[in-house]
Enzyme design. Structure first.
Site, short mmCIF file in Angstrom:
data_model
loop_
_atom_site.label_atom_id
_atom_site.label_comp_id
_atom_site.label_asym_id
_atom_site.label_seq_id
_atom_site.Cartn_x
_atom_site.Cartn_y
_atom_site.Cartn_z
N HIS A 111 0.80 -1.22 0.00
CA HIS A 111 0.00 0.00 0.00
C HIS A 111 0.84 1.29 0.00
CE1 HIS A 111 -3.44 -2.46 0.22
NE2 HIS A 111 -3.62 -2.51 1.52
N HIS A 185 -9.63 2.17 0.52
CA HIS A 185 -9.62 1.05 1.46
C HIS A 185 -10.79 1.12 2.44
CE1 HIS A 185 -7.73 -2.17 3.78
NE2 HIS A 185 -6.84 -2.29 2.82
N GLU A 315 -11.25 -3.42 -3.06
CA GLU A 315 -10.18 -2.50 -3.44
C GLU A 315 -9.88 -2.66 -4.93
OE1 GLU A 315 -6.88 -3.37 -0.59
OE2 GLU A 315 -8.46 -4.42 0.46
C1 BGC Z 1 -4.50 -6.36 2.35
C2 BGC Z 1 -4.39 -7.10 3.65
C3 BGC Z 1 -3.92 -6.16 4.70
C4 BGC Z 1 -4.88 -5.01 4.79
C5 BGC Z 1 -4.40 -3.98 5.75
C6 BGC Z 1 -5.52 -5.29 2.55
O1 BGC Z 1 -5.68 -4.57 1.38
O2 BGC Z 1 -4.82 -7.18 1.27
O3 BGC Z 1 -3.52 -8.20 3.54
O4 BGC Z 1 -3.77 -6.78 5.94
O5 BGC Z 1 -5.05 -4.41 3.54
O6 BGC Z 1 -5.45 -3.44 6.38
#
Ligand code: BGC
Length: 352
Positions: A111, A185, A315
């Protein structure tokens, strides 16, 4: 219309942060802040007309700044970039030049890294049109920030429409060849956190998904869901086969059906206890479905703790680790090109 606007100096950021609440004719309310481009709150009616919160997040921006929150980093409602999802070992190369990103998820970059867009202060302005209201958020990410090449300019527009859609439009340009994968998210819980999402009914418009290793890095294969626990081609309760998936709950990238760069429906969610429904559309080739597997009740709003599986994220994205998988859709952006992405979350009520 805009029903609330607040400016607040936050000492921990040494900056003034704004929050804006949008409302449409169906009385749906969406609150956003320019800190992290976070969608803090979404309130919609249930079948009896009771309005309640359906997104995970906090009422105060300061609650996103605690050490516990930053260390745990669930990305409640945030903008995510420059590269949403994982890049193996944070390494990739463009035209023979190797780049190393800051890693923040075991051996991998997740991310956008620790200094990703989820914790930046964006510029924000509001706009009002007869059938839509929204905010335009802009950000400049410097060459080599978090290890990514190129000065990147990002414009992200959140629009609440007359028809009960929250539309997110992204645009980005660069002055050097780079990679871009932007997403949101938000975690949804259509029961307004009365229970977890395991008894929500879900359909995913994805015949295929990308299998992954134990670090959630795709193997490179694209495989048919074919009646496995990731097969949601027909409506199923999320919890029905969740214990049978690899790893801790759903955290998988799906290949959207019909991808040609236009808007496709990725998912439909219904909570029969309240009648609320959610439809998710994107112009992207894939989307991660994440069932809040690492939530443990430590964060809460209005005294309701967000426990395991208390939210689900859709997402929109390029596939994880695309920069290292030539067979996946490319995430590269060249100078002179414009990255564009649209995601729509449409709120409604299911027919009885
Ligand atoms: C990921 C997860 C991660 C989370 C964090 C998601 O987009 O795929 O693996 O733990 O984001 O909040």
């Amino acid at each position: 219309m805009i029903i609330n606007e607040k400016k607040q100096f936050i000492p921990a950021l040494n900056a003034e942060v704004r929050t804006v609440t949008l409302q449409n004719r169906k009385h749906t309310q969406v609150t956003v802040t320019n800190y992290g481009g976070i969608i803090m709150s979404i309130k919609t009616p249930d079948r009896r007309g009771n309005f309640a919160e359906i997104a995970l997040g906090f009422n105060d921006v300061e609650d996103y700044l605690t050490e516990d929150y930053k260390n745990n980093c669930p990305y409640f409602g945030t903008a995510v970039g420059r590269y949403a999802n994982r890049i193996e070992h944070g390494k990739f190369s463009i035209d023979g030049t190797d780049y190393q990103l800051n890693c923040n998820n075991g051996p991998n970059a997740l991310h956008g890294g620790p200094g990703g867009f989820h914790q930046k202060i964006w510029e924000m302005e509001t706009f009002k049109e007869p059938k839509r209201t929204g905010v335009i958020l802009t950000l400049e990410s410097k060459d080599m920030e978090e290890g990514y090449p190129g000065n990147l300019k990002i414009k992200m527009t959140y629009t609440l429409t007359f028809d009960n859609e929250l539309v997110i439009d992204y645009e980005a340009t660069t002055d050097k060849k780079t990679i871009v994968n932007l997403t949101n998210h938000s975690y949804f819980n259509l029961s307004s956190m009365q229970h977890d999402v395991l008894n929500h009914l879900m359909v995913l418009y994805a015949d295929k998904f990308t299998p992954k290793d134990e670090y959630d890095i795709p193997t490179g294969e694209i495989v048919a869901v074919n009646d496995s626990p990731v097969d949601f081609l027909l409506p199923r309760l999320i919890g029905e086969r969740i214990a049978d998936v690899d790893g801790k709950g759903y955290d998988h990238n799906f290949v959207i059906n019909g991808f040609e760069g236009d808007l496709n429906m990725g998912a439909r969610l219904v909570d029969s206890s309240t009648g609320r429904s959610l439809e998710f559309y994107t112009t992207e080739p894939g989307f991660q479905v994440y069932t809040g597997n690492y939530l443990d009740g430590r964060f809460e709003r209005d005294d309701i703790p967000f426990k395991e599986n208390y939210g689900i994220c859709f997402e929109a994205q390029k596939y994880p680790d695309s920069p290292n998988k030539p067979e996946f859709p490319s995430a590269e952006l060249l100078p002179g090109e414009t990255y564009r992405q649209t995601t729509v979350y449409k709120f409604g009520l299911a027919e009885q």
